[in-house]
Write a protein that holds these residues in place. Structure first.
Motif, PDB file in Angstrom:
ATOM      1  N   VAL A  63       0.890  -1.268  -0.073  1.00 18.11           N
ATOM      2  CA  VAL A  63       0.106   0.010  -0.046  1.00 18.11           C
ATOM      3  C   VAL A  63       0.885   1.326  -0.024  1.00 18.11           C
ATOM      4  O   VAL A  63       1.673   1.378   0.885  1.00 18.11           O
ATOM      5  CB  VAL A  63      -0.892   0.052   1.240  1.00 18.11           C
ATOM      6  CG1 VAL A  63      -1.857   1.359   1.044  1.00 18.11           C
ATOM      7  CG2 VAL A  63      -1.710  -1.130   1.319  1.00 18.11           C
ATOM      8  N   SER A  64       0.627   2.003  -1.118  1.00 18.18           N
ATOM      9  CA  SER A  64       1.435   3.310  -1.159  1.00 18.18           C
ATOM     10  C   SER A  64       0.494   4.450  -0.786  1.00 18.18           C
ATOM     11  O   SER A  64       0.940   5.490  -0.063  1.00 18.18           O
ATOM     12  CB  SER A  64       2.175   3.399  -2.559  1.00 18.18           C
ATOM     13  OG  SER A  64       1.228   3.282  -3.497  1.00 18.18           O
ATOM     14  N   TYR A 118      -8.005  -4.364  -2.749  1.00 17.14           N
ATOM     15  CA  TYR A 118      -7.844  -5.226  -1.445  1.00 17.14           C
ATOM     16  C   TYR A 118      -9.107  -4.923  -0.372  1.00 17.14           C
ATOM     17  O   TYR A 118      -9.995  -4.196  -0.502  1.00 17.14           O
ATOM     18  CB  TYR A 118      -6.961  -4.680  -0.446  1.00 17.14           C
ATOM     19  CG  TYR A 118      -5.296  -4.670  -1.215  1.00 17.14           C
ATOM     20  CD1 TYR A 118      -4.991  -6.147  -1.697  1.00 17.14           C
ATOM     21  CD2 TYR A 118      -4.489  -3.775  -1.522  1.00 17.14           C
ATOM     22  CE1 TYR A 118      -3.678  -6.322  -2.325  1.00 17.14           C
ATOM     23  CE2 TYR A 118      -3.473  -3.917  -1.831  1.00 17.14           C
ATOM     24  CZ  TYR A 118      -2.861  -5.048  -2.537  1.00 17.14           C
ATOM     25  OH  TYR A 118      -1.619  -5.313  -2.883  1.00 17.14           O
ATOM     26  N   SER A 119      -9.596  -6.155   0.145  1.00 14.68           N
ATOM     27  CA  SER A 119     -10.773  -6.086   0.988  1.00 14.68           C
ATOM     28  C   SER A 119     -10.498  -5.454   2.347  1.00 14.68           C
ATOM     29  O   SER A 119      -9.138  -5.677   2.925  1.00 14.68           O
ATOM     30  CB  SER A 119     -11.335  -7.596   1.249  1.00 14.68           C
ATOM     31  OG  SER A 119      -9.861  -8.330   1.864  1.00 14.68           O
ATOM     32  N   VAL A 147      -9.747 -10.561   5.700  1.00 11.54           N
ATOM     33  CA  VAL A 147      -9.572  -9.200   4.755  1.00 11.54           C
ATOM     34  C   VAL A 147      -8.227  -8.865   4.675  1.00 11.54           C
ATOM     35  O   VAL A 147      -7.306  -9.508   5.519  1.00 11.54           O
ATOM     36  CB  VAL A 147     -10.451  -8.128   5.576  1.00 11.54           C
ATOM     37  CG1 VAL A 147     -11.933  -8.299   5.695  1.00 11.54           C
ATOM     38  CG2 VAL A 147      -9.744  -8.199   7.053  1.00 11.54           C
ATOM     39  N   ASP A 148      -7.677  -8.166   3.894  1.00 12.66           N
ATOM     40  CA  ASP A 148      -6.540  -7.637   3.656  1.00 12.66           C
ATOM     41  C   ASP A 148      -6.111  -6.714   4.566  1.00 12.66           C
ATOM     42  O   ASP A 148      -4.767  -6.544   5.016  1.00 12.66           O
ATOM     43  CB  ASP A 148      -6.012  -7.097   2.225  1.00 12.66           C
ATOM     44  CG  ASP A 148      -6.612  -8.372   1.324  1.00 12.66           C
ATOM     45  OD1 ASP A 148      -5.881  -9.567   1.348  1.00 12.66           O
ATOM     46  OD2 ASP A 148      -7.380  -8.202   0.389  1.00 12.66           O
ATOM     47  N   THR A 171       0.932  -0.196   7.730  1.00 13.95           N
ATOM     48  CA  THR A 171       1.290   0.190   6.367  1.00 13.95           C
ATOM     49  C   THR A 171       1.725   1.653   6.377  1.00 13.95           C
ATOM     50  O   THR A 171       2.292   2.026   5.417  1.00 13.95           O
ATOM     51  CB  THR A 171       0.302   0.110   5.273  1.00 13.95           C
ATOM     52  OG1 THR A 171      -0.908   1.036   5.614  1.00 13.95           O
ATOM     53  CG2 THR A 171      -0.492  -1.177   5.321  1.00 13.95           C
ATOM     54  N   ARG A 172       1.703   2.278   7.438  1.00 13.99           N
ATOM     55  CA  ARG A 172       1.925   3.807   7.389  1.00 13.99           C
ATOM     56  C   ARG A 172       1.165   4.590   6.651  1.00 13.99           C
ATOM     57  O   ARG A 172       1.409   5.877   6.413  1.00 13.99           O
ATOM     58  CB  ARG A 172       3.405   4.098   7.236  1.00 13.99           C
ATOM     59  CG  ARG A 172       4.238   3.486   8.242  1.00 13.99           C
ATOM     60  CD  ARG A 172       3.818   3.347   9.645  1.00 13.99           C
ATOM     61  NE  ARG A 172       3.960   4.769  10.129  1.00 13.99           N
ATOM     62  CZ  ARG A 172       3.614   5.031  11.521  1.00 13.99           C
ATOM     63  NH1 ARG A 172       2.974   3.996  12.261  1.00 13.99           N
ATOM     64  NH2 ARG A 172       3.724   6.363  11.892  1.00 13.99           N
ATOM     65  N   VAL A 173       0.090   4.309   5.805  1.00 15.42           N
ATOM     66  CA  VAL A 173      -0.772   4.908   5.072  1.00 15.42           C
ATOM     67  C   VAL A 173      -2.104   5.346   5.974  1.00 15.42           C
ATOM     68  O   VAL A 173      -2.568   4.417   6.618  1.00 15.42           O
ATOM     69  CB  VAL A 173      -1.298   4.018   3.810  1.00 15.42           C
ATOM     70  CG1 VAL A 173      -2.590   4.992   3.050  1.00 15.42           C
ATOM     71  CG2 VAL A 173      -0.345   3.917   2.907  1.00 15.42           C
ATOM     72  N   LYS A 174      -2.394   6.512   6.081  1.00  8.20           N
ATOM     73  CA  LYS A 174      -3.253   7.249   6.806  1.00  8.20           C
ATOM     74  C   LYS A 174      -4.254   8.165   6.174  1.00  8.20           C
ATOM     75  O   LYS A 174      -4.270   8.471   5.071  1.00  8.20           O
ATOM     76  CB  LYS A 174      -2.766   8.043   7.954  1.00  8.20           C
ATOM     77  CG  LYS A 174      -1.833   8.923   7.635  1.00  8.20           C
ATOM     78  CD  LYS A 174      -1.220   9.715   8.902  1.00  8.20           C
ATOM     79  CE  LYS A 174      -0.030  10.638   8.353  1.00  8.20           C
ATOM     80  NZ  LYS A 174       0.520  11.170   9.654  1.00  8.20           N
TER      81      LYS A 174
END
Length: 201
Positions: free
Chosen positions: A121-122, A131-132, A171-172, A198-201
């Motif tokens: 995830v970027s 993704y779920s 789920v992913d 993932t550090r994605v927020k």
């Protein structure tokens, strides 16, 4: 989840009160969100509940907090006067609909995954239909991702279920507060070392 959550949703934990308050007595509701709010020995406890209880006692309110699912708490506050619900994220859409008290706690929200999962995830746009994702039914994460058009959302009534679904591989990903995630993992007897942000927020 991206800057929207940092600018709009956080500070994360506040509580809201029905817009029309007809009497001095307010009934307090909370939804399970450890370590902010949880049940122990038939009592509602936690960081946020302790702060709210202090407020209740200082203002001669009813010394009682009822634990309800988030979606039910929102429905009550929306339709019945003299109710307060915590912990609730303060969003732009909700701003004028309620009377706000807080903030109580500030926390970042990130997407989490299993370390063993090859999910990459970027940014949110890149994973929109890929993704779920399990989300708390009716909460800010759910509403935000739904608004963005995510098609693989799996709403659950309790956030701990999102973490359990993640670990079981159902789920992913799941969005979660960095403050809440370790506590939920502990309650669910999940090894926190198998999960990563993932550090994605």
């Amino acid at each position: 989840l991206i800057e929207y959550y940092m600018k709009i949703v956080l500070p994360f934990s506040l509580f809201l009160i029905s817009f029309y308050v007809e009497t001095e007595q307010i009934k307090f509701l909370a939804h399970p969100l450890s370590p902010l709010v949880f049940e122990k020995e038939s009592k509602v406890v936690g960081i946020a509940s302790d702060l709210v209880m202090t407020l209740i006692m200082n203002n001669n309110q009813l010394e009682d907090i009822s634990l309800v699912p988030f979606s039910r708490g929102m429905a009550i506050v929306n339709n019945q006067p003299n109710h307060a619900l915590f912990a609730v994220a303060r969003t732009k859409k909700r701003e004028k609909e309620y009377k706000w008290v807080g903030p109580l706690i500030t926390s970042g929200v990130y997407l989490y995954k299993l370390k063993s999962n090859s999910v990459k995830v970027s940014n949110l746009t890149a994973i929109k239909d890929q993704y779920s994702i399990s989300v708390g039914r009716g909460n800010v994460d759910h509403r935000y991702l739904d608004k963005l058009g995510f098609s693989k959302l799996y709403p659950v009534n309790r956030q701990i279920q999102s973490l359990q679904m993640l670990v079981l591989g159902r789920v992913d990903l799941t969005p979660m507060s960095e403050l809440v995630m370790p506590e939920l993992a502990k309650i669910a007897n999940i090894d926190i070392n198998i999960i990563e942000s993932t550090r994605v927020k």
